[in-house]
Each structure stands twice: as structure tokens, then as C-alpha cells.
Write a protein that holds these residues in place. Structure first.
Motif, PDB file in Angstrom:
ATOM      1  N   PHE A   1      -2.478  34.153  29.180  1.00  0.00           N
ATOM      2  CA  PHE A   1      -1.477  33.711  28.217  1.00  0.00           C
ATOM      3  C   PHE A   1      -0.103  34.252  28.588  1.00  0.00           C
ATOM      4  CE2 PHE A   1       0.929  34.339  24.234  1.00  0.00           C
ATOM      5  CZ  PHE A   1       1.109  33.007  23.901  1.00  0.00           C
ATOM      6  N   LEU A   2      -0.024  35.531  28.953  1.00  0.00           N
ATOM      7  CA  LEU A   2       1.258  36.119  29.352  1.00  0.00           C
ATOM      8  C   LEU A   2       1.804  35.447  30.611  1.00  0.00           C
ATOM      9  CD1 LEU A   2       0.572  39.891  28.645  1.00  0.00           C
ATOM     10  CD2 LEU A   2       1.989  38.323  27.318  1.00  0.00           C
ATOM     11  N   LEU A   3       0.939  35.122  31.550  1.00  0.00           N
ATOM     12  CA  LEU A   3       1.373  34.410  32.754  1.00  0.00           C
ATOM     13  C   LEU A   3       1.866  33.009  32.408  1.00  0.00           C
ATOM     14  CD1 LEU A   3      -1.428  35.540  35.235  1.00  0.00           C
ATOM     15  CD2 LEU A   3       0.993  36.223  35.267  1.00  0.00           C
ATOM     16  N   ALA A   4       1.201  32.356  31.461  1.00  0.00           N
ATOM     17  CA  ALA A   4       1.631  31.021  31.024  1.00  0.00           C
ATOM     18  C   ALA A   4       3.004  31.099  30.357  1.00  0.00           C
ATOM     19  CB  ALA A   4       0.602  30.411  30.075  1.00  0.00           C
ATOM     20  N   LEU A   5       3.234  32.129  29.543  1.00  0.00           N
ATOM     21  CA  LEU A   5       4.551  32.310  28.931  1.00  0.00           C
ATOM     22  C   LEU A   5       5.621  32.459  30.007  1.00  0.00           C
ATOM     23  CD1 LEU A   5       3.947  34.781  25.948  1.00  0.00           C
ATOM     24  CD2 LEU A   5       4.447  32.336  25.821  1.00  0.00           C
ATOM     25  N   ALA A   6       5.322  33.231  31.035  1.00  0.00           N
ATOM     26  CA  ALA A   6       6.288  33.426  32.128  1.00  0.00           C
ATOM     27  C   ALA A   6       6.587  32.099  32.824  1.00  0.00           C
ATOM     28  CB  ALA A   6       5.750  34.452  33.125  1.00  0.00           C
ATOM     29  N   ARG A   7       5.549  31.300  33.081  1.00  0.00           N
ATOM     30  CA  ARG A   7       5.765  29.984  33.711  1.00  0.00           C
ATOM     31  C   ARG A   7       6.609  29.079  32.823  1.00  0.00           C
ATOM     32  NH1 ARG A   7       0.374  30.727  35.018  1.00  0.00           N
ATOM     33  NH2 ARG A   7      -0.312  29.360  33.329  1.00  0.00           N
ATOM     34  N   MET A   8       6.474  29.251  31.505  1.00  0.00           N
ATOM     35  CA  MET A   8       7.226  28.443  30.554  1.00  0.00           C
ATOM     36  C   MET A   8       8.639  28.973  30.338  1.00  0.00           C
ATOM     37  SD  MET A   8       4.132  28.050  27.798  1.00  0.00           S
ATOM     38  CE  MET A   8       4.922  26.962  26.618  1.00  0.00           C
ATOM     39  N   GLY A   9       8.952  30.141  30.913  1.00  0.00           N
ATOM     40  CA  GLY A   9      10.267  30.747  30.738  1.00  0.00           C
ATOM     41  C   GLY A   9      10.465  31.380  29.374  1.00  0.00           C
ATOM     42  N   LYS A  10       9.362  31.761  28.737  1.00  0.00           N
ATOM     43  CA  LYS A  10       9.425  32.369  27.408  1.00  0.00           C
ATOM     44  C   LYS A  10       9.203  33.872  27.512  1.00  0.00           C
ATOM     45  CE  LYS A  10       7.995  28.308  24.850  1.00  0.00           C
ATOM     46  NZ  LYS A  10       9.138  28.138  23.963  1.00  0.00           N
TER      47      LYS A  10
ATOM     48  N   LEU B   1      -0.989  21.095  24.594  1.00  0.00           N
ATOM     49  CA  LEU B   1      -0.545  21.130  23.203  1.00  0.00           C
ATOM     50  C   LEU B   1      -0.952  22.432  22.513  1.00  0.00           C
ATOM     51  CD1 LEU B   1      -1.237  17.443  22.143  1.00  0.00           C
ATOM     52  CD2 LEU B   1       1.000  18.547  22.326  1.00  0.00           C
ATOM     53  N   TRP B   2      -2.189  22.886  22.753  1.00  0.00           N
ATOM     54  CA  TRP B   2      -2.629  24.148  22.151  1.00  0.00           C
ATOM     55  C   TRP B   2      -1.825  25.323  22.692  1.00  0.00           C
ATOM     56  CZ3 TRP B   2      -4.720  24.479  17.748  1.00  0.00           C
ATOM     57  CH2 TRP B   2      -5.584  23.491  17.299  1.00  0.00           C
ATOM     58  N   LEU B   3      -1.534  25.300  23.990  1.00  0.00           N
ATOM     59  CA  LEU B   3      -0.714  26.365  24.585  1.00  0.00           C
ATOM     60  C   LEU B   3       0.693  26.341  23.992  1.00  0.00           C
ATOM     61  CD1 LEU B   3      -0.059  28.618  26.561  1.00  0.00           C
ATOM     62  CD2 LEU B   3       0.272  26.863  28.332  1.00  0.00           C
ATOM     63  N   ALA B   4       1.279  25.162  23.862  1.00  0.00           N
ATOM     64  CA  ALA B   4       2.634  25.048  23.304  1.00  0.00           C
ATOM     65  C   ALA B   4       2.676  25.561  21.866  1.00  0.00           C
ATOM     66  CB  ALA B   4       3.114  23.597  23.379  1.00  0.00           C
ATOM     67  N   ALA B   5       1.688  25.199  21.079  1.00  0.00           N
ATOM     68  CA  ALA B   5       1.633  25.664  19.690  1.00  0.00           C
ATOM     69  C   ALA B   5       1.481  27.183  19.644  1.00  0.00           C
ATOM     70  CB  ALA B   5       0.484  24.991  18.942  1.00  0.00           C
ATOM     71  N   ALA B   6       0.571  27.715  20.428  1.00  0.00           N
ATOM     72  CA  ALA B   6       0.338  29.159  20.438  1.00  0.00           C
ATOM     73  C   ALA B   6       1.590  29.899  20.885  1.00  0.00           C
ATOM     74  CB  ALA B   6      -0.840  29.496  21.357  1.00  0.00           C
ATOM     75  N   ALA B   7       2.258  29.404  21.924  1.00  0.00           N
ATOM     76  CA  ALA B   7       3.479  30.041  22.416  1.00  0.00           C
ATOM     77  C   ALA B   7       4.570  30.012  21.350  1.00  0.00           C
ATOM     78  CB  ALA B   7       3.958  29.348  23.697  1.00  0.00           C
TER      79      ALA B   7
END
Length: 83
Positions: A57-66, A27-33
Motif C-alpha cells: 500500500f505504501l509503495l502504491a501511494l508513492a507510485r500515485m505521488g501521494k 477503484l478500491w486502491l483509489a478509495a483507500a488512498a
């Protein structure tokens, strides 16, 4: 530090296949993204909110397709016009 409490039905954990602490992090990652994508916060602040360093964080964005980097096309046009 301010705390935020969200009440969710117990079934959410089973549906999403997360333990409560994992869902909290998600949830915190989704909000931050989301806030980063909206241009409301910087990468640094988004990473801090997500509890990560900027690289993770940048790697997480890539995994999320953002998108990892925000581009203001008006600014880009002005830069290109300057040569």
C-alpha cells in the motif's frame, strides 16, 4: 461482507486501458488512498481495503505521488514545543 456495485459505461475500460477486474482493484486502491489521505482510516485499514499488505500500500501511494505518512502540524508543533 457487504458488496458495492458501481455501474460504468463500457467505454471506461477502453479509455483507462483496464480490464474490468483491474479497474475494480484500481477503484478500491483509489478509495483507500483517498480515505487515508483524509485521515479517516489508518494505513492498516487502507491496505486492507485496497487488498494489499501495508508495504505494498505504501509503495502504491508513492507510485500515485501521494504522501505515505500523515502529519498533523498542530501535533508536531506541540511536540516541538515540549523539546
Amino acid at each position: 461482507m457487504t458488496q458495492v456495485q458501481i455501474e460504468l459505461p463500457e467505454a471506461v475500460y477502453a479509455v483507462l486501458h483496464y480490464a474490468p477486474e483491474e479497474l475494480n482493484q484500481e477503484l478500491w486502491l483509489a478509495a483507500a488512498a483517498q480515505w487515508y489521505q483524509q485521515g479517516r482510516i489508518s494505513q492498516e485499514w487502507a491496505a486492507t481495503i485496497a487488498g494489499m499488505d501495508r508495504t505494498d500500500f505504501l509503495l502504491a501511494l508513492a507510485r500515485m505521488g501521494k504522501d505515505s505518512f500523515q502529519v498533523d502540524f498542530g501535533d508536531l508543533d506541540r511536540e516541538l514545543a515540549r523539546g
